[in-house]
Structures are given as C-alpha cells and as structure tokens.
Motif scaffolding. Structure first.
Motif, mmCIF file in Angstrom:
data_model
loop_
_atom_site.group_PDB
_atom_site.id
_atom_site.type_symbol
_atom_site.label_atom_id
_atom_site.label_comp_id
_atom_site.label_asym_id
_atom_site.label_seq_id
_atom_site.Cartn_x
_atom_site.Cartn_y
_atom_site.Cartn_z
ATOM 1 N N SER A 35 -1.039 16.026 -5.784
ATOM 2 C CA SER A 35 -1.499 14.986 -4.865
ATOM 3 C C SER A 35 -1.211 13.580 -5.390
ATOM 4 C CB SER A 35 -3.001 15.135 -4.616
ATOM 5 O OG SER A 35 -3.715 14.961 -5.834
ATOM 6 N N THR A 36 -0.695 13.471 -6.602
ATOM 7 C CA THR A 36 -0.438 12.162 -7.207
ATOM 8 C C THR A 36 0.474 11.273 -6.368
ATOM 9 O OG1 THR A 36 -0.734 13.174 -9.377
ATOM 10 C CG2 THR A 36 0.294 11.008 -9.332
ATOM 11 N N PRO A 37 1.579 11.802 -5.819
ATOM 12 C CA PRO A 37 2.419 10.927 -4.987
ATOM 13 C C PRO A 37 1.656 10.346 -3.795
ATOM 14 C CG PRO A 37 3.603 12.936 -5.495
ATOM 15 C CD PRO A 37 2.201 13.118 -5.974
ATOM 16 N N ILE A 38 0.799 11.124 -3.199
ATOM 17 C CA ILE A 38 0.041 10.642 -2.040
ATOM 18 C C ILE A 38 -0.874 9.493 -2.459
ATOM 19 C CG2 ILE A 38 -1.565 11.262 -0.192
ATOM 20 C CD1 ILE A 38 -0.521 14.177 -0.485
ATOM 21 N N LYS A 39 -1.539 9.635 -3.602
ATOM 22 C CA LYS A 39 -2.401 8.558 -4.116
ATOM 23 C C LYS A 39 -1.576 7.279 -4.310
ATOM 24 C CE LYS A 39 -5.338 11.726 -6.703
ATOM 25 N NZ LYS A 39 -5.694 12.217 -8.034
ATOM 26 N N ARG A 40 -0.386 7.444 -4.881
ATOM 27 C CA ARG A 40 0.492 6.303 -5.138
ATOM 28 C C ARG A 40 0.921 5.655 -3.824
ATOM 29 N NH1 ARG A 40 3.880 8.760 -8.303
ATOM 30 N NH2 ARG A 40 5.467 9.225 -6.764
ATOM 31 N N TRP A 41 1.295 6.469 -2.835
ATOM 32 C CA TRP A 41 1.741 5.933 -1.543
ATOM 33 C C TRP A 41 0.621 5.162 -0.853
ATOM 34 C CZ3 TRP A 41 3.870 11.346 0.102
ATOM 35 C CH2 TRP A 41 5.025 11.641 -0.643
ATOM 36 N N VAL A 42 -0.607 5.680 -0.942
ATOM 37 C CA VAL A 42 -1.743 4.998 -0.318
ATOM 38 C C VAL A 42 -1.955 3.634 -0.969
ATOM 39 C CG1 VAL A 42 -4.254 5.073 0.016
ATOM 40 C CG2 VAL A 42 -2.876 7.106 0.484
ATOM 41 N N LYS A 43 -1.911 3.583 -2.297
ATOM 42 C CA LYS A 43 -2.091 2.306 -3.004
ATOM 43 C C LYS A 43 -0.975 1.319 -2.646
ATOM 44 C CE LYS A 43 -4.628 3.855 -7.085
ATOM 45 N NZ LYS A 43 -4.615 3.945 -8.553
ATOM 46 N N ILE A 44 0.244 1.806 -2.624
ATOM 47 C CA ILE A 44 1.379 0.943 -2.287
ATOM 48 C C ILE A 44 1.244 0.433 -0.856
ATOM 49 C CG2 ILE A 44 3.874 0.928 -1.865
ATOM 50 C CD1 ILE A 44 4.147 2.828 -4.269
ATOM 51 N N TYR A 45 0.854 1.312 0.057
ATOM 52 C CA TYR A 45 0.694 0.920 1.461
ATOM 53 C C TYR A 45 -0.397 -0.132 1.611
ATOM 54 C CZ TYR A 45 -0.065 1.231 6.475
ATOM 55 O OH TYR A 45 -0.196 0.927 7.801
ATOM 56 N N GLU A 46 -1.493 0.056 0.900
ATOM 57 C CA GLU A 46 -2.595 -0.900 0.980
ATOM 58 C C GLU A 46 -2.198 -2.270 0.435
ATOM 59 O OE1 GLU A 46 -5.715 1.198 -1.070
ATOM 60 O OE2 GLU A 46 -6.253 2.342 0.718
ATOM 61 N N LYS A 47 -1.325 -2.298 -0.552
ATOM 62 C CA LYS A 47 -0.906 -3.554 -1.175
ATOM 63 C C LYS A 47 0.258 -4.222 -0.428
ATOM 64 C CE LYS A 47 -0.552 -6.448 -4.777
ATOM 65 N NZ LYS A 47 -1.557 -7.276 -5.338
ATOM 66 N N PHE A 48 1.264 -3.425 -0.018
ATOM 67 C CA PHE A 48 2.496 -3.989 0.532
ATOM 68 C C PHE A 48 2.755 -3.635 1.995
ATOM 69 C CE2 PHE A 48 3.298 -3.217 -4.039
ATOM 70 C CZ PHE A 48 3.428 -4.536 -4.440
ATOM 71 N N GLY A 49 1.971 -2.751 2.559
ATOM 72 C CA GLY A 49 2.203 -2.340 3.938
ATOM 73 C C GLY A 49 3.350 -1.345 4.041
ATOM 74 N N HIS A 87 -0.100 -4.967 -9.298
ATOM 75 C CA HIS A 87 -0.565 -6.318 -9.589
ATOM 76 C C HIS A 87 0.606 -7.317 -9.598
ATOM 77 C CE1 HIS A 87 -3.053 -9.482 -11.340
ATOM 78 N NE2 HIS A 87 -2.078 -9.699 -12.213
ATOM 79 N N PHE A 88 1.758 -6.879 -10.116
ATOM 80 C CA PHE A 88 2.916 -7.769 -10.225
ATOM 81 C C PHE A 88 3.905 -7.632 -9.064
ATOM 82 C CE2 PHE A 88 1.373 -7.982 -14.553
ATOM 83 C CZ PHE A 88 1.632 -9.297 -14.903
ATOM 84 N N GLY A 89 3.558 -6.834 -8.067
ATOM 85 C CA GLY A 89 4.414 -6.733 -6.885
ATOM 86 C C GLY A 89 5.612 -5.830 -7.030
ATOM 87 N N ILE A 90 5.516 -4.858 -7.928
ATOM 88 C CA ILE A 90 6.599 -3.892 -8.123
ATOM 89 C C ILE A 90 6.192 -2.604 -7.420
ATOM 90 C CG2 ILE A 90 7.910 -2.565 -9.822
ATOM 91 C CD1 ILE A 90 7.297 -4.796 -11.837
ATOM 92 N N THR A 91 7.004 -2.141 -6.482
ATOM 93 C CA THR A 91 6.632 -0.948 -5.721
ATOM 94 C C THR A 91 6.904 0.349 -6.473
ATOM 95 O OG1 THR A 91 8.774 -0.957 -4.598
ATOM 96 C CG2 THR A 91 6.942 -2.037 -3.478
#
Length: 188
Positions: A35-49, A87-91
């Motif tokens: 499930s790790t990729p899903i967690k990462r995608w959710v965080k990225i989506y919340e930060k960058f859309g 935090h630094f804007g790296i996806t």
C-alpha cells in the motif's frame, strides 16, 4: 517496480479520499503487493494536485547547493525522504536517496558530479567537425591534382575489371602468384 498510469493513480487517490477503504484494502482490491505507493500518491496529490501524479518526460537537474540544503534539512529535522521531497517541491522522493549516499561517500563534491558522458569541449567539437581535405580550404591547383588522382585510380580499376571480365581464370591465375609470394614472406 510496476509502472502505473496517471489515470489509475488518480482513481485510487480519489477512492481513498471518499473514506470507504483504507490504504491496505485499496491495495488488496487492485492487486497491489503493497500500500506504500498509494500513501505516496495521496500525499503528492494533496501537495501538488493532479499535476503531481503526472510522470515527467524530462529529468530535472538540481544545483549542488539545493541538494545540500535538502540533506541538511533531513538531518536537522529527522524528516523522511518522502516528507522532505514534498517540503521542497520534489514529486519523486527517490531522487534524494542517491544524493544522500553520494554525500556520505564523497562529501559535497560528490553531489556536483554529473551522470553520463561529459559534454564535449569546444576544441573536441572543432576537431570532430573538421574533415581531412575540405574542398573549401583547397586551392584550385590542389583540387585539380586530387581530381587527376581519382581519375587515374578509376582508369586503373576499369582496366583490371576489363581484364578480369575477358579472362577471369587467367586473370586470377596471374594475380594468384603475386598474392602467394606476398603471403609467404618470413615473419620475425
């Protein structure tokens, strides 16, 4: 590592956000091992859309100072690579790992090293682009001498071709002796 489409990532993120299923259940539902990729995608989506989930066709290059700032931030705050990247804007958080390794092995200088083949110097570019006999640099006399030499070679070739066509066996027999005598020279 499996490659997932942007559409699939966005679908899972939105399904997670509805609150009906957690990370693990979503991973099971879609046949993912973890499930790790899903967690990462959710965080990225919340930060960058949505754009954060899009794959980039070009690799970004970061300055040595920027890399050092990131590594110092991680050390100072104890943040994970994922949190630091966000935090630094790296996806793509996986870019930070190699920087950390390089810094630990070779210090700040190791962060400045570029991957791949180094760019050509101006001197090498000029040398590569030059041709041995460029016609624009040849004098008129040199051009004529070159043309004469090429014509002599052509005439010689055509004579040998005609002799071979008229009597192939005789021509080969005559030249066979010459080749055999050259190949029997003693070697030191």
């Amino acid at each position: 590592m499996a490659k997932y489409s942007e559409k699939f990532k966005l679908m899972l993120v939105r399904e997670y956000q509805t609150g009906k299923l957690g990370y693990k259940l979503l991973a099971e539902k879609y046949g993912m091992k973890d499930s790790t990729p899903i967690k990462r995608w959710v965080k990225i989506y919340e930060k960058f859309g949505t754009e954060g989930l899009m794959s980039k066709n070009h690799k970004e290059t970061y300055s040595t100072q920027f890399k050092l700032d990131i590594l110092r931030y991680m050390e100072r705050t104890g943040s994970s690579e994922m949190d630091t990247a966000l935090h630094f804007g790296i996806t793509n958080h996986s870019t930070i790992g190699p920087w950390k390794k390089a810094y630990l092995e070779g210090g700040a200088e190791a962060l400045d090293k570029r991957k791949g083949r180094p760019p050509m110097s101006d001197k090498a570019k000029k040398k590569k682009s030059k041709k041995p006999l460029e016609e624009k640099e040849m004098t008129y006399e040199q051009k004529l001498e070159r043309e004469n030499e090429l014509l002599r070679l052509e005439v010689e070739y055509l004579k040998k071709l005609r002799a071979f066509q008229m009597d192939p066996e005789g021509y080969l027999e005559k030249h066979k002796q010459r080749y055999h005598s050259n190949s029997k020279k003693p070697s030191n």
